[in-house]
Design a protein around this motif. Structure first.
Motif, PDB file in Angstrom:
ATOM      1  N   THR A  47       0.849  -1.180   0.000  1.00 34.73           N
ATOM      2  CA  THR A  47       0.000   0.000   0.000  1.00 34.73           C
ATOM      3  C   THR A  47       0.888   1.235   0.000  1.00 34.73           C
ATOM      4  O   THR A  47       1.766   1.379   0.844  1.00 34.73           O
ATOM      5  CB  THR A  47      -0.913   0.005   1.238  1.00 34.73           C
ATOM      6  OG1 THR A  47      -1.681  -1.192   1.245  1.00 34.73           O
ATOM      7  CG2 THR A  47      -1.840   1.187   1.221  1.00 34.73           C
ATOM      8  N   ILE A  48       0.638   2.117  -0.960  1.00 30.94           N
ATOM      9  CA  ILE A  48       1.391   3.358  -1.073  1.00 30.94           C
ATOM     10  C   ILE A  48       0.469   4.510  -0.666  1.00 30.94           C
ATOM     11  O   ILE A  48      -0.526   4.776  -1.343  1.00 30.94           O
ATOM     12  CB  ILE A  48       1.900   3.572  -2.514  1.00 30.94           C
ATOM     13  CG1 ILE A  48       2.768   2.400  -2.938  1.00 30.94           C
ATOM     14  CG2 ILE A  48       2.653   4.889  -2.626  1.00 30.94           C
ATOM     15  CD1 ILE A  48       3.121   2.407  -4.404  1.00 30.94           C
ATOM     16  N   PRO A  49       0.753   5.169   0.453  1.00 30.71           N
ATOM     17  CA  PRO A  49      -0.114   6.277   0.882  1.00 30.71           C
ATOM     18  C   PRO A  49       0.165   7.541   0.063  1.00 30.71           C
ATOM     19  O   PRO A  49       1.297   7.814  -0.329  1.00 30.71           O
ATOM     20  CB  PRO A  49       0.266   6.479   2.342  1.00 30.71           C
ATOM     21  CG  PRO A  49       1.662   5.988   2.438  1.00 30.71           C
ATOM     22  CD  PRO A  49       1.800   4.882   1.418  1.00 30.71           C
ATOM     23  N   ILE A  50      -0.890   8.291  -0.208  1.00 29.09           N
ATOM     24  CA  ILE A  50      -0.752   9.577  -0.897  1.00 29.09           C
ATOM     25  C   ILE A  50      -1.031  10.663   0.138  1.00 29.09           C
ATOM     26  O   ILE A  50      -2.147  10.760   0.649  1.00 29.09           O
ATOM     27  CB  ILE A  50      -1.734   9.687  -2.076  1.00 29.09           C
ATOM     28  CG1 ILE A  50      -1.472   8.580  -3.092  1.00 29.09           C
ATOM     29  CG2 ILE A  50      -1.627  11.053  -2.734  1.00 29.09           C
ATOM     30  CD1 ILE A  50      -2.483   8.516  -4.201  1.00 29.09           C
ATOM     31  N   PRO A  51      -0.027  11.461   0.472  1.00 25.06           N
ATOM     32  CA  PRO A  51      -0.238  12.504   1.480  1.00 25.06           C
ATOM     33  C   PRO A  51      -1.265  13.549   1.009  1.00 25.06           C
ATOM     34  O   PRO A  51      -1.287  13.923  -0.167  1.00 25.06           O
ATOM     35  CB  PRO A  51       1.127  13.157   1.640  1.00 25.06           C
ATOM     36  CG  PRO A  51       2.101  12.236   1.008  1.00 25.06           C
ATOM     37  CD  PRO A  51       1.337  11.433   0.000  1.00 25.06           C
ATOM     38  N   THR A  52      -2.097  13.993   1.916  1.00 26.72           N
ATOM     39  CA  THR A  52      -3.113  14.994   1.593  1.00 26.72           C
ATOM     40  C   THR A  52      -2.469  16.302   1.154  1.00 26.72           C
ATOM     41  O   THR A  52      -2.953  16.963   0.237  1.00 26.72           O
ATOM     42  CB  THR A  52      -4.007  15.242   2.825  1.00 26.72           C
ATOM     43  OG1 THR A  52      -4.549  13.989   3.243  1.00 26.72           O
ATOM     44  CG2 THR A  52      -5.139  16.189   2.508  1.00 26.72           C
ATOM     45  N   ILE A  53      -1.364  16.641   1.778  1.00 22.97           N
ATOM     46  CA  ILE A  53      -0.696  17.903   1.438  1.00 22.97           C
ATOM     47  C   ILE A  53      -0.216  17.907  -0.012  1.00 22.97           C
ATOM     48  O   ILE A  53      -0.213  18.951  -0.663  1.00 22.97           O
ATOM     49  CB  ILE A  53       0.460  18.202   2.428  1.00 22.97           C
ATOM     50  CG1 ILE A  53       0.982  19.624   2.242  1.00 22.97           C
ATOM     51  CG2 ILE A  53       1.586  17.213   2.286  1.00 22.97           C
ATOM     52  CD1 ILE A  53       0.026  20.671   2.720  1.00 22.97           C
ATOM     53  N   ALA A  54       0.154  16.753  -0.536  1.00 20.70           N
ATOM     54  CA  ALA A  54       0.596  16.672  -1.930  1.00 20.70           C
ATOM     55  C   ALA A  54      -0.557  17.015  -2.876  1.00 20.70           C
ATOM     56  O   ALA A  54      -0.376  17.725  -3.877  1.00 20.70           O
ATOM     57  CB  ALA A  54       1.143  15.282  -2.236  1.00 20.70           C
ATOM     58  N   GLY A  55      -1.757  16.529  -2.579  1.00 17.39           N
ATOM     59  CA  GLY A  55      -2.921  16.850  -3.399  1.00 17.39           C
ATOM     60  C   GLY A  55      -3.272  18.325  -3.333  1.00 17.39           C
ATOM     61  O   GLY A  55      -3.577  18.945  -4.357  1.00 17.39           O
ATOM     62  N   VAL A  56      -3.210  18.889  -2.140  1.00 16.50           N
ATOM     63  CA  VAL A  56      -3.530  20.308  -1.972  1.00 16.50           C
ATOM     64  C   VAL A  56      -2.513  21.178  -2.709  1.00 16.50           C
ATOM     65  O   VAL A  56      -2.877  22.140  -3.404  1.00 16.50           O
ATOM     66  CB  VAL A  56      -3.583  20.672  -0.470  1.00 16.50           C
ATOM     67  CG1 VAL A  56      -3.711  22.177  -0.273  1.00 16.50           C
ATOM     68  CG2 VAL A  56      -4.729  19.936   0.209  1.00 16.50           C
ATOM     69  N   VAL A  57      -1.239  20.845  -2.579  1.00 18.53           N
ATOM     70  CA  VAL A  57      -0.186  21.619  -3.256  1.00 18.53           C
ATOM     71  C   VAL A  57      -0.344  21.530  -4.772  1.00 18.53           C
ATOM     72  O   VAL A  57      -0.208  22.537  -5.483  1.00 18.53           O
ATOM     73  CB  VAL A  57       1.214  21.140  -2.804  1.00 18.53           C
ATOM     74  CG1 VAL A  57       2.305  21.721  -3.681  1.00 18.53           C
ATOM     75  CG2 VAL A  57       1.456  21.518  -1.353  1.00 18.53           C
ATOM     76  N   ALA A  58      -0.660  20.342  -5.282  1.00 15.73           N
ATOM     77  CA  ALA A  58      -0.836  20.176  -6.730  1.00 15.73           C
ATOM     78  C   ALA A  58      -2.002  21.028  -7.240  1.00 15.73           C
ATOM     79  O   ALA A  58      -1.905  21.655  -8.301  1.00 15.73           O
ATOM     80  CB  ALA A  58      -1.057  18.709  -7.071  1.00 15.73           C
ATOM     81  N   VAL A  59      -3.096  21.070  -6.495  1.00 12.63           N
ATOM     82  CA  VAL A  59      -4.247  21.880  -6.914  1.00 12.63           C
ATOM     83  C   VAL A  59      -3.905  23.367  -6.875  1.00 12.63           C
ATOM     84  O   VAL A  59      -4.208  24.105  -7.823  1.00 12.63           O
ATOM     85  CB  VAL A  59      -5.484  21.578  -6.031  1.00 12.63           C
ATOM     86  CG1 VAL A  59      -6.598  22.565  -6.294  1.00 12.63           C
ATOM     87  CG2 VAL A  59      -5.976  20.157  -6.265  1.00 12.63           C
ATOM     88  N   VAL A  60      -3.235  23.807  -5.828  1.00 13.94           N
ATOM     89  CA  VAL A  60      -2.896  25.235  -5.701  1.00 13.94           C
ATOM     90  C   VAL A  60      -1.912  25.660  -6.785  1.00 13.94           C
ATOM     91  O   VAL A  60      -2.087  26.704  -7.433  1.00 13.94           O
ATOM     92  CB  VAL A  60      -2.335  25.533  -4.286  1.00 13.94           C
ATOM     93  CG1 VAL A  60      -1.752  26.935  -4.204  1.00 13.94           C
ATOM     94  CG2 VAL A  60      -3.425  25.345  -3.247  1.00 13.94           C
ATOM     95  N   VAL A  61      -0.889  24.858  -7.020  1.00 17.88           N
ATOM     96  CA  VAL A  61       0.089  25.183  -8.067  1.00 17.88           C
ATOM     97  C   VAL A  61      -0.576  25.146  -9.437  1.00 17.88           C
ATOM     98  O   VAL A  61      -0.319  25.994 -10.293  1.00 17.88           O
ATOM     99  CB  VAL A  61       1.299  24.220  -7.998  1.00 17.88           C
ATOM    100  CG1 VAL A  61       2.198  24.390  -9.198  1.00 17.88           C
ATOM    101  CG2 VAL A  61       2.079  24.454  -6.715  1.00 17.88           C
ATOM    102  N   GLY A  62      -1.452  24.175  -9.656  1.00 20.83           N
ATOM    103  CA  GLY A  62      -2.175  24.092 -10.925  1.00 20.83           C
ATOM    104  C   GLY A  62      -3.037  25.313 -11.170  1.00 20.83           C
ATOM    105  O   GLY A  62      -3.068  25.860 -12.278  1.00 20.83           O
ATOM    106  N   LEU A  63      -3.746  25.756 -10.133  1.00 22.35           N
ATOM    107  CA  LEU A  63      -4.559  26.972 -10.274  1.00 22.35           C
ATOM    108  C   LEU A  63      -3.682  28.183 -10.577  1.00 22.35           C
ATOM    109  O   LEU A  63      -4.036  29.029 -11.403  1.00 22.35           O
ATOM    110  CB  LEU A  63      -5.368  27.211  -8.998  1.00 22.35           C
ATOM    111  CG  LEU A  63      -6.590  26.325  -8.806  1.00 22.35           C
ATOM    112  CD1 LEU A  63      -7.181  26.542  -7.415  1.00 22.35           C
ATOM    113  CD2 LEU A  63      -7.623  26.587  -9.863  1.00 22.35           C
ATOM    114  N   GLY A  64      -2.550  28.269  -9.909  1.00 17.69           N
ATOM    115  CA  GLY A  64      -1.624  29.371 -10.186  1.00 17.69           C
ATOM    116  C   GLY A  64      -1.125  29.361 -11.616  1.00 17.69           C
ATOM    117  O   GLY A  64      -1.063  30.405 -12.259  1.00 17.69           O
ATOM    118  N   LEU A  65      -0.784  28.177 -12.129  1.00 20.31           N
ATOM    119  CA  LEU A  65      -0.316  28.084 -13.515  1.00 20.31           C
ATOM    120  C   LEU A  65      -1.424  28.459 -14.504  1.00 20.31           C
ATOM    121  O   LEU A  65      -1.155  29.102 -15.531  1.00 20.31           O
ATOM    122  CB  LEU A  65       0.196  26.686 -13.805  1.00 20.31           C
ATOM    123  CG  LEU A  65       1.528  26.298 -13.138  1.00 20.31           C
ATOM    124  CD1 LEU A  65       1.865  24.852 -13.456  1.00 20.31           C
ATOM    125  CD2 LEU A  65       2.637  27.216 -13.601  1.00 20.31           C
TER     126      LEU A  65
END
Length: 73
Positions: A47-65
């Motif tokens: 099982t590979i956990p996906i940190p919640t902070i990684a998802g939040v950072v990806a969404v914020v950076v994506g919105l900025g781009l």
């Protein structure tokens, strides 16, 4: 579509997917004994956990781009 906007949209989609899916499970089949016609295998689940902070950072950076990409002319 501009490349910067496209990368931003991809990051947003991956970030949302990372927030929805908390873990990724992978089943790996390993051979324990291989002696002629006798073959014993073992299924091992990882099982590979996906940190919640990684998802939040990806969404914020994506919105900025997306915002920066649409603002440039």
């Amino acid at each position: 579509m501009k490349p910067l906007v496209l990368v931003g949209v991809i990051l947003i989609v991956l970030g949302i997917a990372g927030l929805v899916v908390a873990n990724i499970s992978i089943t790996e089949q390993k051979t324990v004994i291989d002696a002629g016609p006798l073959k014993v295998t073992k299924n091992e689940e990882k099982t590979i956990p996906i940190p919640t902070i990684a998802g939040v950072v990806a969404v914020v950076v994506g919105l900025g781009l997306v915002i920066i990409g649409r603002g440039r002319r």
